[in-house]
Design a protein around this motif. Structure first.
Motif, PDB file in Angstrom:
ATOM      1  N   GLY A   7     -11.505  -9.436   3.172  1.00  0.00           N
ATOM      2  CA  GLY A   7     -10.195  -9.344   2.293  1.00  0.00           C
ATOM      3  C   GLY A   7      -9.007  -9.737   4.163  1.00  0.00           C
ATOM      4  N   PHE A   8      -7.921  -9.002   2.975  1.00  0.00           N
ATOM      5  CA  PHE A   8      -7.148  -9.647   3.882  1.00  0.00           C
ATOM      6  C   PHE A   8      -6.420  -8.502   3.668  1.00  0.00           C
ATOM      7  N   THR A   9      -4.880  -7.792   4.565  1.00  0.00           N
ATOM      8  CA  THR A   9      -4.181  -6.896   3.506  1.00  0.00           C
ATOM      9  C   THR A   9      -2.562  -7.936   3.454  1.00  0.00           C
ATOM     10  N   THR A  10      -1.997  -7.598   2.529  1.00  0.00           N
ATOM     11  CA  THR A  10      -0.587  -7.765   2.822  1.00  0.00           C
ATOM     12  C   THR A  10       0.442  -6.700   2.677  1.00  0.00           C
ATOM     13  N   TYR A  11       1.533  -7.184   2.486  1.00  0.00           N
ATOM     14  CA  TYR A  11       3.079  -5.742   2.329  1.00  0.00           C
ATOM     15  C   TYR A  11       2.450  -5.782   0.840  1.00  0.00           C
ATOM     16  N   TYR A  12       2.615  -4.023   0.042  1.00  0.00           N
ATOM     17  CA  TYR A  12       3.300  -3.961  -0.636  1.00  0.00           C
ATOM     18  C   TYR A  12       4.495  -3.494  -1.749  1.00  0.00           C
ATOM     19  N   CYS A  26      -5.614  -5.030  -5.084  1.00  0.00           N
ATOM     20  CA  CYS A  26      -5.799  -3.690  -5.224  1.00  0.00           C
ATOM     21  C   CYS A  26      -4.732  -2.925  -4.011  1.00  0.00           C
ATOM     22  N   LEU A  27      -4.070  -1.586  -5.038  1.00  0.00           N
ATOM     23  CA  LEU A  27      -3.844  -1.614  -3.735  1.00  0.00           C
ATOM     24  C   LEU A  27      -4.143   0.173  -3.420  1.00  0.00           C
ATOM     25  N   VAL A  28      -3.398   0.029  -1.525  1.00  0.00           N
ATOM     26  CA  VAL A  28      -4.570   0.553  -0.911  1.00  0.00           C
ATOM     27  C   VAL A  28      -4.304   1.443  -0.213  1.00  0.00           C
ATOM     28  N   ARG A  29      -4.581   2.407   0.489  1.00  0.00           N
ATOM     29  CA  ARG A  29      -3.764   3.016   2.070  1.00  0.00           C
ATOM     30  C   ARG A  29      -4.214   3.429   3.332  1.00  0.00           C
ATOM     31  N   ILE A  30      -3.849   2.965   4.206  1.00  0.00           N
ATOM     32  CA  ILE A  30      -4.636   2.942   5.826  1.00  0.00           C
ATOM     33  C   ILE A  30      -3.958   3.457   7.000  1.00  0.00           C
ATOM     34  N   HIS A  31      -3.996   4.742   6.932  1.00  0.00           N
ATOM     35  CA  HIS A  31      -3.219   5.885   7.732  1.00  0.00           C
ATOM     36  C   HIS A  31      -2.426   6.058   6.652  1.00  0.00           C
ATOM     37  N   GLU A  32      -2.383   6.007   5.599  1.00  0.00           N
ATOM     38  CA  GLU A  32      -1.313   7.247   4.832  1.00  0.00           C
ATOM     39  C   GLU A  32       0.129   6.179   4.164  1.00  0.00           C
ATOM     40  N   ARG A  33      -0.265   4.824   4.569  1.00  0.00           N
ATOM     41  CA  ARG A  33       0.616   3.913   4.376  1.00  0.00           C
ATOM     42  C   ARG A  33       0.106   2.441   3.651  1.00  0.00           C
ATOM     43  N   LEU A  34       0.608   1.951   2.669  1.00  0.00           N
ATOM     44  CA  LEU A  34       0.442   1.715   1.019  1.00  0.00           C
ATOM     45  C   LEU A  34       0.320   0.159   1.726  1.00  0.00           C
ATOM     46  N   TYR A  35      -0.765  -0.424   0.868  1.00  0.00           N
ATOM     47  CA  TYR A  35      -0.883  -1.833   1.577  1.00  0.00           C
ATOM     48  C   TYR A  35      -1.578  -2.916  -0.021  1.00  0.00           C
ATOM     49  N   ILE A  36      -1.601  -3.851   0.332  1.00  0.00           N
ATOM     50  CA  ILE A  36      -2.298  -4.931  -0.752  1.00  0.00           C
ATOM     51  C   ILE A  36      -2.955  -5.250  -0.178  1.00  0.00           C
ATOM     52  N   PHE A  37      -4.363  -5.044  -0.795  1.00  0.00           N
ATOM     53  CA  PHE A  37      -6.084  -6.023   0.322  1.00  0.00           C
ATOM     54  C   PHE A  37      -6.353  -6.744  -1.494  1.00  0.00           C
ATOM     55  N   LYS A  38      -6.340  -8.011  -0.459  1.00  0.00           N
ATOM     56  CA  LYS A  38      -6.060  -9.302  -0.843  1.00  0.00           C
ATOM     57  C   LYS A  38      -8.318  -9.686  -1.220  1.00  0.00           C
ATOM     58  N   ALA A  39      -9.064  -9.337  -1.961  1.00  0.00           N
ATOM     59  CA  ALA A  39     -10.302 -10.195  -2.172  1.00  0.00           C
ATOM     60  C   ALA A  39     -11.087 -10.439  -3.241  1.00  0.00           C
ATOM     61  N   ASN A  62      11.393 -15.523   1.472  1.00  0.00           N
ATOM     62  CA  ASN A  62      11.323 -15.579   0.232  1.00  0.00           C
ATOM     63  C   ASN A  62       9.687 -16.083   0.058  1.00  0.00           C
ATOM     64  N   ILE A  63       8.773 -16.325   0.695  1.00  0.00           N
ATOM     65  CA  ILE A  63       7.796 -15.979   1.094  1.00  0.00           C
ATOM     66  C   ILE A  63       6.380 -15.708   1.562  1.00  0.00           C
ATOM     67  N   ILE A  64       5.675 -14.753   0.921  1.00  0.00           N
ATOM     68  CA  ILE A  64       5.146 -13.566   2.162  1.00  0.00           C
ATOM     69  C   ILE A  64       4.523 -13.895   3.077  1.00  0.00           C
TER      70      ILE A  64
END
Length: 582
Positions: free
Chosen positions: A289-294, A230-243, A266-268
């Motif tokens: 789950g966890f979040t990573t950069y979008y 999912c693309l999610v917002r946390i405190h007005e910033r976008l992240y990728i949420f993996k679950a 070149n690796i996440i």
């Protein structure tokens, strides 16, 4: 043959080798003595009218979306049986992943009217919402939400309190939205299998460093990109949420892998947040789950054909991406002593600076269109050993073969996280480190072909998914790749075999024989052709594995059986080509 979930076992998977269609016995066409010609004609007319689109009961009253729709469909999976839906009326949308599930065992009339066939391979958020079933789902959910919940606020309370990954199930599918029954499948089983931070710490050791921990309800869903992302917002910033809603074991393996990898450009990067959720039973606060950069530019699968179409696919970028990818793979092998079985364009995104970033470290692997033949040989055995619809005496035979390759396979196929050192991918676990690198080089060759041809995949019409920009040629055909790169790709993909697409292809939304007129073939013809193809492939796989085992026992096995270049040699060839054109 219509594309459906049933077609996977009957045509697309090697399980088709053991599918036996029931022959249709055609009786002589004569009028039964007990019925008059008039009664038969009337019966046929009545049957035709019951199934005719001219009959008002067989027409959808409307597919127009409500003026203020309460729901949105973002994508789908499972060949059109699972739809990612988002409740737009909630002020904050937690990533509950309450997807809609629809059986594809519908009447031909309903399948045709709701365009189930198109939904089976159309997954992206641009095209899918235009398809009839997606619009029908929005209308069904609109009625359900407004009739079953007197206030929308009550639905918000309900939504926040169901188990993570619960399902909305559409039962008794009808063209009339009022007749569709909406059921709920509460996924208590998943939450029971989710593990707490303390449990993971006991498995991974007290020295293990977790990222920052945040609460599940601090995330607000912007859109659903994939069945696990999912693309999610946390405190007005976008992240990728993996679950993962299908189980937790691959999620935890990926989390551990990403937290322990040696960093590479070149690796996440390591996850930014660990997301925990209070579960329904036992008051457990589990890792969901966890979040990573979008990376907003998207994947190479979508970028390559667009750049090529606009004349913007530069040789310098093709070389840069190829070298970055090869360097990253070599880094994983030499610095982190791990393997990467998921190499395909979907798992390569572009950073803001247009550098590649490899993502997805579940280590599940790719399907045979990208995988090396030695990997496929073991994967076919695994499928036949574990598929419940394969006859028992057949699956027992292949379980014994699999046992010889991976003695602990039975514990690894269980839906439980057990902290295995090398993950859960049986085919790759069975290979030595050198064999793994050779298999990575094979996949790399397929990706290099896509990069230099500027296409979205190695097939013109993949069975499981259509693309907004379909490839205009199929691997290993060449059109735009320079000669030096053609030679390199051919070296990387030594041992390649013909794929099912040489026999059976997807034409729009149907599986058909490639070299036979559509009007001259039946669904059984397709199944028989697939059975013949897979029988031959399984026979080749068994012979390969027997030869491998025999030579290993004698100490004469060459782990690079097909004599492909290693990753360093691929990088040297890319650099040599770069020097040549500069």
């Amino acid at each position: 043959m219509e594309l459906s979930t049933r077609a996977i076992r009957e045509v697309v998977h090697p399980t088709a080798a053991y599918y036996h269609p029931v022959p249709v016995i055609k009786e002589a066409s004569e009028t039964p003595k007990s019925h008059s010609l008039t009664s038969i004609t009337n019966s046929n007319l009545e049957d035709s009218w019951d199934n005719s689109l001219l009959n008002p009961k067989n027409r959808i009253d409307s597919l127009d979306l409500p003026q203020n729709p309460l729901w949105r469909v973002d994508g789908c999976a499972g060949l059109g049986t699972q739809y990612y839906v988002v409740p737009l009326f909630l002020q904050r949308i937690p990533p509950m992943r309450m997807d809609v599930f629809v059986s594809d065992s519908q009447s031909p009339l309903i399948r045709e009217q709701l365009e189930f066939d198109k939904a089976s391979h159309t997954k992206d958020s641009t095209r899918l919402p235009r398809i009839a079933i997606a619009r029908h789902i929005v209308r069904i959910l609109q009625k359900w939400t407004t009739s079953d919940f007197k206030e929308l606020k009550l639905f918000g309370d309900f939504y926040r309190n169901v188990p993570f990954g619960s399902r909305i199930v559409l039962e008794d599918m009808s063209l009339d939205t009022r007749r569709v029954r909406v059921g709920l499948g509460l996924n208590h089983d998943l939450e029971l299998k989710l593990l707490s931070l303390s449990t993971l710490t006991s498995l991974w050791g007290s020295h293990f460093k977790f990222p920052q921990v945040i609460d599940f309800f601090d995330l607000h869903v912007v859109s659903v990109l994939h069945d696990s992302v999912c693309l999610v917002r946390i405190h007005e910033r976008l992240y990728i949420f993996k679950a993962l809603t299908s189980g937790a074991k691959y999620l935890y393996h990926e989390l551990k892998t990403l937290c322990t990898l040696e960093p590479h450009a070149n690796i996440i990067t390591k996850p930014i947040h660990i997301v925990t959720k209070k579960c329904t039973f036992g008051n457990k606060k589990a890792v969901a789950g966890f979040t990573t950069y979008y990376h907003s530019k998207g994947t190479l699968r979508d970028i390559l054909p667009v750049l090529r179409a606009h004349g913007q696919l530069r040789r310098a970028d093709q070389l840069k991406w190829s070298m970055q990818l090869t360097t990253a793979l070599e880094h994983l092998k030499s610095r982190s002593a791990t393997y990467y079985p998921d190499l395909r364009l979907d798992n390569i995104v572009l950073s803001e600076k247009s550098d590649i970033v490899m993502v997805d470290f579940e280590q599940r692997g790719v399907w045979c269109e990208f995988a090396a033949p030695e990997v496929n040989a073991i994967e076919y055995i695994r499928l036949l050993a574990t598929d419940e619809e394969v006859p028992e005496f057949i699956s027992e035979k292949y379980r014994k073969v699999l046992q010889g390759l991976v003695p602990a396979f039975e514990t690894l196929v269980e839906d439980q996280y057990t902290n295995p050192q090398s993950g859960f991918n049986l085919a790759w676990i069975a290979l030595s480190s050198v064999e793994q690198e050779a298999a990575e080089v094979y996949m790399l060759g397929r990706v290099l072909w896509c990069i230099f041809e500027g296409v979205s995949g190695p097939q013109k019409a993949a069975v499981w998914q259509s693309y907004r920009w379909e490839p205009d040629l199929e691997f290993p055909e060449y059109n735009r790749t320079p000669p030096a790169m053609r030679r390199l790709i051919d070296e990387c993909t030594k041992g390649r075999r013909e794929t099912l697409s040489k026999v059976v292809v997807r034409r729009q939304s149907r599986l058909v024989l490639k070299n036979k007129a559509i009007d001259d073939q039946s669904a059984d013809d397709v199944k028989v052709a697939a059975q013949r193809f897979w029988s031959e492939e399984i026979e080749v796989a068994e012979k390969f594995l027997k030869e491998r085992e025999l030579r290993r026992r004698k100490g004469k096995w060459n782990d690079n059986y097909y004599e492909r270049p290693n990753l360093k040699q691929v990088l040297e060839a890319l650099k040599a080509f770069q020097d040549e054109i500069c």
